[in-house]
Design a protein around this motif. Structure first.
Motif, mmCIF file in Angstrom:
data_model
loop_
_atom_site.group_PDB
_atom_site.id
_atom_site.type_symbol
_atom_site.label_atom_id
_atom_site.label_comp_id
_atom_site.label_asym_id
_atom_site.label_seq_id
_atom_site.Cartn_x
_atom_site.Cartn_y
_atom_site.Cartn_z
ATOM 1 N N LEU A 202 0.840 -1.319 -0.024
ATOM 2 C CA LEU A 202 0.019 0.202 0.047
ATOM 3 C C LEU A 202 0.768 1.256 0.065
ATOM 4 N N ILE A 203 0.781 2.029 -0.853
ATOM 5 C CA ILE A 203 1.620 3.352 -1.089
ATOM 6 C C ILE A 203 1.004 4.161 -0.163
ATOM 7 N N THR A 204 2.017 4.639 0.599
ATOM 8 C CA THR A 204 1.446 6.084 1.450
ATOM 9 C C THR A 204 1.672 7.228 1.144
ATOM 10 N N ASP A 205 2.763 7.320 0.361
ATOM 11 C CA ASP A 205 3.112 8.487 -0.385
ATOM 12 C C ASP A 205 4.086 8.658 -1.545
ATOM 13 N N ILE A 206 4.103 9.364 -2.675
ATOM 14 C CA ILE A 206 4.710 9.523 -3.678
ATOM 15 C C ILE A 206 5.520 10.696 -3.492
ATOM 16 N N PHE A 207 6.913 10.898 -3.617
ATOM 17 C CA PHE A 207 7.625 12.133 -3.393
ATOM 18 C C PHE A 207 8.455 12.393 -4.805
ATOM 19 N N VAL A 208 8.370 13.669 -5.017
ATOM 20 C CA VAL A 208 8.829 14.107 -6.345
ATOM 21 C C VAL A 208 9.833 15.245 -5.952
ATOM 22 N N ALA A 209 10.525 15.856 -6.992
ATOM 23 C CA ALA A 209 11.675 16.903 -6.974
ATOM 24 C C ALA A 209 11.203 18.045 -6.022
ATOM 25 N N LEU A 316 -1.572 3.273 -4.511
ATOM 26 C CA LEU A 316 -1.865 4.727 -4.013
ATOM 27 C C LEU A 316 -3.089 4.597 -3.652
ATOM 28 N N VAL A 317 -4.090 4.151 -4.454
ATOM 29 C CA VAL A 317 -5.664 4.575 -4.087
ATOM 30 C C VAL A 317 -5.907 3.392 -3.241
ATOM 31 N N GLY A 318 -5.222 2.314 -2.908
ATOM 32 C CA GLY A 318 -5.707 1.410 -2.012
ATOM 33 C C GLY A 318 -6.652 0.687 -2.547
ATOM 34 N N VAL A 319 -6.731 0.237 -3.986
ATOM 35 C CA VAL A 319 -7.796 -0.734 -4.267
ATOM 36 C C VAL A 319 -6.952 -1.893 -4.912
ATOM 37 N N ALA A 320 -7.620 -2.820 -5.259
ATOM 38 C CA ALA A 320 -6.866 -3.963 -6.188
ATOM 39 C C ALA A 320 -6.597 -3.627 -7.405
ATOM 40 N N THR A 321 -5.602 -3.895 -8.273
ATOM 41 C CA THR A 321 -5.086 -3.515 -9.465
ATOM 42 C C THR A 321 -6.232 -4.056 -10.627
ATOM 43 N N GLU A 322 -6.839 -5.163 -10.357
ATOM 44 C CA GLU A 322 -7.970 -5.484 -11.490
ATOM 45 C C GLU A 322 -9.259 -4.372 -11.313
ATOM 46 N N SER A 323 -9.801 -4.085 -9.751
ATOM 47 C CA SER A 323 -10.550 -3.036 -9.996
ATOM 48 C C SER A 323 -10.437 -1.731 -10.348
#
Length: 357
Positions: A202-209, A316-323
């Motif tokens: 479960l991705i909790t954050d994405i960091f960018v420049a 990131l969204v917290g759902v199954a990839t298929e969904s």
């Protein structure tokens, strides 16, 4: 100060004479002034008007100044507005409480007009210098960087620091490791994620420049509670743990900015949690798309393309990839988005943000 540069100041003061005197002084100094006679009305006005700076009395009916600052610091729209307290109380404990809550300045009554104008000018100039260097990617972090540069106590970011280049899928740190540094992302993207007992991420954050990462465990003095992995080739500057801690503990101004940063992060986490718990699948996916768009886009550019894998977006969204894939297909049919390999193009951002179900 030209008309286009006119700053709006909110004055919250229950004493009518004092309120009118301050308003007159500020208007003569070419500020646009709005006023509120108590804390409750002041919070409403701040939320509605989004002023450039707030001058607020502490002892007031309905909601006192501390309550006003607390409420505004919990609102994503108003949490970063410069805030100056006015008070007749001069005890050190009151001053410390104000600063610890995140106030930018503290003036003791009676004060002269020059003192107030100087305090306002200093805060507005500092805020303008911060905004001048802020991109949407670094918002919330840039004030902290700016404050660090101004202190001179610790060289937080330096051309002399070694920069490391990491390829996609490189692990910056893993859960359970002892933190040795704070990372400053110069380019690329990094994801922070947790893994459950079944190995699902479960991705909790994405960091960018422009983002810092890895500072929470240092502040708490614990081992990492999540993982950080490069998802787009990245250049990273490392700031040793000892220097980072020294900066925070040696300068009140830097600590105040960092408190504001943490508050912003908490609000974002709360919003994400509400989305996960209460929203429908469609709204969860729409929320994830606009959240990623807000994170990746650069100020002044009409970016509408998200380059992120379906797997990472699902985490990131917290759902199954298929969904996620089924929902993205529905959004494409509804002409909300367009899809290519590894890319999502946002066609109707407004409708996505306002999706009713």
């Amino acid at each position: 100060m030209t008309a286009t540069e006119t700053k709006t100041i909110l004055v919250i003061e229950d004493n009518e004479d004092v309120r009118e005197n301050i308003a007159e002084l500020l208007e003569l100094s070419n500020y646009r002034v709005i006023t509120a006679a108590n804390g409750q009305y002041g919070v409403e006005m701040a939320t509605k008007e989004n002023p450039d700076l707030i001058v607020c009395d502490i002892m007031m009916p309905v909601i006192d100044g501390y309550g006003v600052l607390h409420l505004l610091s919990r609102n994503k729209k108003t949490y970063g507005i410069p805030f100056i307290f006015l008070t007749a109380k001069s005890e050190r404990a009151d001053f410390r409480k104000s600063m610890e809550m995140g106030a930018d300045d503290y003036l003791i009554k009676p004060f002269d007009g020059v003192e107030l104008l100087n305090a306002i000018e200093v805060r507005l100039k500092k805020c303008d210098s911060i905004k001048a260097g802020v991109s949407l990617n670094g918002i919330g972090l840039q004030p902290f960087i700016d404050a660090a540069k101004q202190t001179g106590n610790v060289q937080l970011i330096s051309d002399e620091r070694e920069v490391y280049d990491y390829r996609k899928k490189y692990s910056l740190y893993t859960e359970g490791q002892k933190p040795k540094a704070v990372y400053y992302l110069l380019s690329g993207k990094v994801k922070a994620f947790k893994t459950n007992e079944e190995g699902k991420e479960l991705i909790t954050d994405i960091f960018v420049a422009g983002d810092f990462l890895g500072y929470n465990p240092i502040l708490k003095d614990v081992n990492y509670t999540d993982n950080a992995q490069v998802i787009e080739d990245a250049s990273v500057m490392c700031i040793p743990r000892e220097e980072f801690v020294s900066l925070l503990t040696s300068d009140t101004q830097v600590m105040q900015q960092f408190i504001k940063l943490i508050t912003k992060n908490i609000l974002e986490k709360e919003e994400t949690l509400v989305n996960l718990v209460y929203n429908s699948l469609r709204k969860k996916v729409a929320y994830g798309l606009v959240k990623a768009l807000d994170k990746f886009k650069k100020e002044g550019t009409p970016q509408t393309v998200l380059e992120i894998s379906r797997e990472n977006l699902a985490q990131l969204v917290g759902v199954a990839t298929e969904s996620l894939i089924r929902t993205l297909a529905d959004f494409k049919i509804e002409k909300l988005i367009d899809l290519q390999a590894g890319r999502v193009t946002i066609l109707d951002e407004k409708r996505l943000r306002e999706l009713p179900y």
